[in-house]
Design a protein around this motif. Structure first.
Motif, PDB file in Angstrom:
ATOM      1  N   ARG A   1      -1.229 -19.269  10.812  1.00 27.09           N
ATOM      2  CA  ARG A   1      -0.240 -19.378  10.336  1.00 27.09           C
ATOM      3  C   ARG A   1       0.593 -18.784  10.355  1.00 27.09           C
ATOM      4  N   SER A   2       2.143 -18.257  10.365  1.00 22.04           N
ATOM      5  CA  SER A   2       2.385 -16.534   9.609  1.00 22.04           C
ATOM      6  C   SER A   2       2.898 -16.716   8.479  1.00 22.04           C
TER       7      SER A   2
ATOM      8  N   GLU B   1      10.275 -22.245   9.612  1.00 17.14           N
ATOM      9  CA  GLU B   1       8.561 -22.625  10.159  1.00 17.14           C
ATOM     10  C   GLU B   1       7.820 -22.400   8.943  1.00 17.14           C
TER      11      GLU B   1
ATOM     12  N   CYS C   1       4.580 -20.994   6.965  1.00 21.17           N
ATOM     13  CA  CYS C   1       4.238 -20.504   6.507  1.00 21.17           C
ATOM     14  C   CYS C   1       3.019 -20.447   5.256  1.00 21.17           C
TER      15      CYS C   1
ATOM     16  N   CYS D   1      -2.948  -5.091   6.031  1.00 18.43           N
ATOM     17  CA  CYS D   1      -1.816  -5.086   7.405  1.00 18.43           C
ATOM     18  C   CYS D   1      -0.840  -3.853   7.124  1.00 18.43           C
TER      19      CYS D   1
ATOM     20  N   CYS E   1       8.624 -12.160   6.786  1.00 17.89           N
ATOM     21  CA  CYS E   1       7.345 -13.146   7.532  1.00 17.89           C
ATOM     22  C   CYS E   1       6.459 -12.683   8.350  1.00 17.89           C
ATOM     23  N   LEU E   2       5.286 -12.625   8.163  1.00 21.49           N
ATOM     24  CA  LEU E   2       4.274 -11.582   9.032  1.00 21.49           C
ATOM     25  C   LEU E   2       3.850 -12.170  10.056  1.00 21.49           C
ATOM     26  N   ARG E   3       4.099 -12.754  11.620  1.00 22.95           N
ATOM     27  CA  ARG E   3       3.459 -13.154  12.656  1.00 22.95           C
ATOM     28  C   ARG E   3       2.335 -12.427  12.906  1.00 22.95           C
ATOM     29  N   THR E   4       1.115 -13.526  12.442  1.00 21.79           N
ATOM     30  CA  THR E   4      -0.301 -12.829  11.834  1.00 21.79           C
ATOM     31  C   THR E   4      -1.477 -13.116  13.524  1.00 21.79           C
ATOM     32  N   ARG E   5      -0.018 -14.113  14.306  1.00 23.30           N
ATOM     33  CA  ARG E   5      -1.276 -14.679  15.495  1.00 23.30           C
ATOM     34  C   ARG E   5      -1.216 -13.914  16.171  1.00 23.30           C
TER      35      ARG E   5
ATOM     36  N   TYR F   1       4.186  -5.390  16.990  1.00 23.47           N
ATOM     37  CA  TYR F   1       3.100  -5.666  16.476  1.00 23.47           C
ATOM     38  C   TYR F   1       1.699  -5.570  17.271  1.00 23.47           C
TER      39      TYR F   1
ATOM     40  N   THR G   1      12.564 -11.453  10.005  1.00 24.44           N
ATOM     41  CA  THR G   1      11.598 -11.392   9.393  1.00 24.44           C
ATOM     42  C   THR G   1      11.822 -11.254   8.319  1.00 24.44           C
TER      43      THR G   1
END
Lengths: 283, 262
Positions: free
Chosen positions: B81-82, B143, B145, B168, B186-190, B221, B250
């Protein structure tokens, strides 16, 4: 086409050949017509389920099926020799009579259309209507059907949903669980707030954002009343409900925070005088 | 010892991985793999060894496998998840300035049973640290997270990162006409790959252009290794292909959210 000769069926004496053919035609219309409209309604339902909300798809599906059945009925009447203009005229008069007799049903029908248009809930949502809580299983033209958590079927007329208040429990993805907790008057308020924060933070079903809400509510009858509001994902309701009370009790025990029971002070009419005690010697 | 090296197991053989707080035990029987995991407290552990005897009660999960699937592949991957990152103290970025932050994100690991390295079947995906749940957005739309408090360090020199965390690098550029308060991100790590550096694990460099106003930021990204710590070799693949110039919400202000919720 002469169906009686085609299928070599013996004709009863009281039936003419034409009448038998008409019955065959009506039978064929029903035999092929009903499955045809059922298939079409299923296909339309599948098509619409990808495009619109589930209840709109359900409505389209039922509309096609019921419309088709009415069409088949009219075709059969036509084959039986009824004049449709006369039938429709009679239907109009009958409609007025039936309308007066079925005001409640019509009200439910129109309320159902409003519910579908307004979309206050969807299939699968959890509704609280009066004392009943359950999952919406179907939204029909006259009623909404709920399945309660102890697996009972509850039918709620659409009209009552339009007229009265109901709660859609699962409308939003997250919810807040409010728990009122009392602690003894001797406890340190800051310490209690810190412990409540930690308990909320350590529970795996609690969301850290939005942050838990902790409010010192009031000086209660028997203790200090706090409100602990924990945000959670709507699917985690039971897991949180079961775990948080256990967490609170265990943590309060470890921290020696007293959960008070109701206290009552008795006076004999004057606060300064002692309560009279009468000792009875049974001997 | 290389944790990510594929290992061939004989029947009855058992290995134990200690990756940060995660204790992972894997054993192979004739037709199945046995996996057990638990959470410890030591975040500095980073080793794998063959276990001759097992201590304590082991609760196994079992995966059916082919007799030929003798090799276990362990791969790192970023969380599913983010992640909502909250610096321990609020950071201000002045108008038209930029800053690079280094954030350590706990890895997940994937276990594959394979005949050869290419032909692998995933058995399990496990977090090395249990993260808290968090919500990014409004209570009626947002979302789900994970939440992570971070020091959001601006340098890596002399700083200690836990070995089970991927560093990161996030370059934030404030292109708005107001000071940017970095309270939550909010970091979308996907979208992120994992690279093996000399001393640490790394993700792609993330570039965030904050434009203010409606709070939507342009995020890149990236798709290549970052220029830090000689991180060249990719050891973990992104869950989803990166999208260049993604416009998403974000940044968020804690005050603006919590004020309305009590």
């Amino acid at each position: 086409m002469d169906f009686s000769e085609l299928f070599s069926i013996p004709k009863p004496e009281w039936l003419t050949k034409e009448q038998l053919n008409i019955f065959f035609r009506c039978g064929i219309i029903l035999f092929f017509g009903i499955p045809f409209f059922k298939i079409i309604s299923v296909l339309v339902g599948k098509f619409f389920s990808r495009q619109v909300s589930p209840q709109s798809a359900l409505l389209a599906k039922k509309g096609i099926l019921y419309g088709g059945v009415v069409l088949l009925f009219i075709m059969i009447l036509h084959h039986l020799g009824f004049k449709l203009t006369a039938v429709l005229g009679a239907a109009g008069i009958v409609g007025v009579a039936v309308g007066f007799a079925s005001q409640t049903s019509l009200s439910n029908l129109i309320s159902g259309l409003f519910l579908i248009w307004e979309k206050p809930f969807m299939l699968g949502d959890v509704l609280k209507v009066g004392d009943t809580t359950g999952t919406v299983q179907s939204i029909d033209l006259l009623s909404v059907n709920l399945r309660t958590f102890d697996n009972q079927f509850v039918r709620i007329p659409n009209e009552s949903l339009i007229k009265n208040q109901f709660v859609n429990v699962t409308r939003y993805p997250i919810r807040r669980m409010d728990i009122v907790i009392s602690v003894a008057y001797k406890e340190n308020i800051s310490h209690v707030i810190r412990v409540l924060k930690e308990v909320a933070h350590n529970n795996p079903h609690s969301l850290d954002e939005p942050a838990p809400v902790i409010i010192f509510k009031n000086f209660g009858d028997s203790g200090l009343d706090f409100l602990l509001g924990i945000w959670f994902l709507k699917t985690d309701f039971l897991a949180l409900k079961n775990s948080i009370t256990q967490d609170l009790k265990e943590r309060f025990d470890r921290e020696n925070i007293e959960i008070p029971f109701p206290h009552r002070s008795l006076y004999t009419g004057s606060a300064t005088e002692p309560f009279p005690i009468k000792i009875i010697d049974e001997r | 010892m290389n944790l990510w090296e594929p290992r061939t197991f004989n029947i009855g053989e058992t290995y134990q991985w200690k990756i940060g707080p995660l204790d992972l035990t894997v054993s192979r029987s004739e037709n199945e793999w046995l996996v057990s995991h638990s959470e410890g407290h030591d975040r500095l552990r980073w080793n794998v060894e063959e276990a001759s005897s097992l201590e304590g009660e082991i609760v196994w999960k079992r995966w059916c496998a082919l007799k030929e699937e003798k090799t276990l592949v362990v791969e790192p991957v970023l969380p599913d998840r983010s992640i909502v990152i909250r610096p321990e103290s609020v950071i201000s970025i002045p108008i038209k300035r930029e800053a690079v932050f280094f954030v350590g994100i706990p890895i997940f690991i994937r276990l594959y049973a394979s005949v050869k390295k290419e032909n692998k079947n995933m058995m399990a995906e496990l977090p090395t640290e249990i993260l808290t749940n968090s919500w990014f957005g409004d209570p009626w739309e947002g979302e789900l997270c994970y939440g992570l408090h971070t020091r959001a360090r601006t340098t890596i020199n002399g700083e200690n990162f836990y070995p089970s965390r991927v560093i990161c690098p996030i370059k934030v550029k404030n292109q708005s006409e107001a000071q940017l308060l970095f309270e939550r991100l909010c970091l979308r790590t996907r979208f992120l790959n994992i690279y093996q550096g000399k001393n640490h694990l790394w993700s792609n460099l993330i570039k965030v252009n904050y434009k203010g106003g409606n709070r939507f930021s342009e995020i890149d990204y990236g798709s290549s290794a970052p220029n830090y710590d000689e991180a060249i070799q990719r050891i973990g693949q992104a869950r989803q292909s990166p999208v260049k110039g993604l416009l998403v919400r974000t940044f968020d202000s804690i005050r603006s959210m919590t004020n309305n919720w009590t």
